[in-house]
Motif scaffolding. Sequence first.
Motif, PDB file in Angstrom:
ATOM      1  N   SER A  12       0.800  -1.221   0.000  1.00  0.00           N
ATOM      2  CA  SER A  12       0.000   0.000   0.000  1.00  0.00           C
ATOM      3  C   SER A  12       0.835   1.273   0.000  1.00  0.00           C
ATOM      4  O   SER A  12       0.283   2.374  -0.153  1.00  0.00           O
ATOM      5  CB  SER A  12      -0.950   0.021   1.207  1.00  0.00           C
ATOM      6  OG  SER A  12      -0.222   0.144   2.415  1.00  0.00           O
ATOM      7  N   CYS A  13       2.143   1.158   0.194  1.00  0.00           N
ATOM      8  CA  CYS A  13       2.988   2.349   0.150  1.00  0.00           C
ATOM      9  C   CYS A  13       4.422   1.943  -0.139  1.00  0.00           C
ATOM     10  O   CYS A  13       4.807   0.778   0.039  1.00  0.00           O
ATOM     11  CB  CYS A  13       2.922   3.147   1.456  1.00  0.00           C
ATOM     12  SG  CYS A  13       3.568   2.303   2.916  1.00  0.00           S
ATOM     13  N   ALA A  14       5.202   2.916  -0.580  1.00  0.00           N
ATOM     14  CA  ALA A  14       6.625   2.671  -0.801  1.00  0.00           C
ATOM     15  C   ALA A  14       7.297   2.334   0.529  1.00  0.00           C
ATOM     16  O   ALA A  14       6.909   2.855   1.586  1.00  0.00           O
ATOM     17  CB  ALA A  14       7.272   3.898  -1.425  1.00  0.00           C
ATOM     18  N   ALA A  15       8.309   1.483   0.484  1.00  0.00           N
ATOM     19  CA  ALA A  15       8.986   1.045   1.707  1.00  0.00           C
ATOM     20  C   ALA A  15       9.532   2.218   2.495  1.00  0.00           C
ATOM     21  O   ALA A  15       9.560   2.189   3.738  1.00  0.00           O
ATOM     22  CB  ALA A  15      10.106   0.071   1.347  1.00  0.00           C
ATOM     23  N   VAL A  16       9.950   3.277   1.799  1.00  0.00           N
ATOM     24  CA  VAL A  16      10.547   4.415   2.491  1.00  0.00           C
ATOM     25  C   VAL A  16       9.551   5.082   3.439  1.00  0.00           C
ATOM     26  O   VAL A  16       9.957   5.656   4.463  1.00  0.00           O
ATOM     27  CB  VAL A  16      11.098   5.436   1.468  1.00  0.00           C
ATOM     28  CG1 VAL A  16       9.985   6.091   0.649  1.00  0.00           C
ATOM     29  CG2 VAL A  16      11.946   6.487   2.147  1.00  0.00           C
ATOM     30  N   VAL A  17       8.261   4.990   3.159  1.00  0.00           N
ATOM     31  CA  VAL A  17       7.253   5.593   4.034  1.00  0.00           C
ATOM     32  C   VAL A  17       7.216   4.853   5.372  1.00  0.00           C
ATOM     33  O   VAL A  17       7.340   5.459   6.445  1.00  0.00           O
ATOM     34  CB  VAL A  17       5.871   5.588   3.361  1.00  0.00           C
ATOM     35  CG1 VAL A  17       4.807   6.118   4.318  1.00  0.00           C
ATOM     36  CG2 VAL A  17       5.899   6.416   2.082  1.00  0.00           C
ATOM     37  N   THR A  18       7.053   3.543   5.314  1.00  0.00           N
ATOM     38  CA  THR A  18       7.005   2.744   6.541  1.00  0.00           C
ATOM     39  C   THR A  18       8.337   2.816   7.277  1.00  0.00           C
ATOM     40  O   THR A  18       8.377   2.957   8.509  1.00  0.00           O
ATOM     41  CB  THR A  18       6.653   1.282   6.217  1.00  0.00           C
ATOM     42  OG1 THR A  18       5.521   1.238   5.358  1.00  0.00           O
ATOM     43  CG2 THR A  18       6.341   0.502   7.479  1.00  0.00           C
ATOM     44  N   ASP A  19       9.429   2.715   6.550  1.00  0.00           N
ATOM     45  CA  ASP A  19      10.762   2.765   7.164  1.00  0.00           C
ATOM     46  C   ASP A  19      10.973   4.074   7.903  1.00  0.00           C
ATOM     47  O   ASP A  19      11.552   4.095   9.007  1.00  0.00           O
ATOM     48  CB  ASP A  19      11.853   2.602   6.103  1.00  0.00           C
ATOM     49  CG  ASP A  19      11.893   1.220   5.483  1.00  0.00           C
ATOM     50  OD1 ASP A  19      11.293   0.293   6.054  1.00  0.00           O
ATOM     51  OD2 ASP A  19      12.522   1.069   4.417  1.00  0.00           O
TER      52      ASP A  19
END
Length: 297
Positions: free
Chosen positions: A204-211
């Motif tokens: 649901s989102c790019a990994a950089v958002v969660t990271d």
Amino acid sequence: MDALAPSAQTGRPHEIVWPARQTLPLVFASPHSGSDYSPEFLAASCLDPLSLRQSEDSFVNEIFGCAPEMGAPLIHALFPRAFVDPNREPYELDPAVFKDKLPPYANTRSPRVAAGLGTIARVVASGANIYKDKLTLAEGLERIRSCYWPYHESLRMLVQQTKEQFGCCILIDCHSMPSASKLGQGRGAVNRTAFVLGDCHGSSCAAVVTDTVERILHRKGYQVARNSPYAGGFVTRHYGKPETGIHSLQIEINRQIYMDETRMERRPALRALAQDMRDVVAALGSLQQGRLRPNGR
């Protein structure tokens, strides 16, 4: 007929808190923090008001209240989750709630419906039944018409306007979880995890958002989990389409951090938690937008 919606009292089913000028490609949403219980709804329930509130994400809109002053809009429901749940498909309907036969377009077999937590919930978070008597289908459909759809129309507008302005949008869907949740070890155990980040297992989102969110929270000493047991609800799945430049992340906060879960009252720590969220907003707002746009443009 039951009350059409809490909007009959407030004049609106939700509120958008706008920034003076939107400067960040972010939208914050709190679909479960509403606490406007109509007298008609309370009369139809076999639960007292405090028991009904166990399904609320109480005060979550306040925890993220810094977003507008930092340059991002915040939308939050005013109607309660026990009345109608905007973090479900529009017609996840439970046959056990209604007197009438449900229409063929209703999704009656989802895991949420099986748990009694469909669009019109049968139970509150504790598992206690909400209603004295079954509802008519007309009552349920009116709640969806007057509360659910207006909320999503506004949310869709905010996401689309943000994408048009910045070329991308990060939607943060804000929630809370009881301390005695599925993350506890054994019956009645207390959940020590402070935050659960749900990105639908990376879809649901790019990994950089969660990271980025995880890094800020770890830096502040919080224990963070990913996607278990909350991987993201309807809002996260429905709006999060990273390939189009729209990213959606669900954030669950352990209620024990900031509120008395029995009395449903704020604790002094809520202010410190809200201050910590300023750093989360700032970090997300500082992400390179080119990494979030379709094809990195």
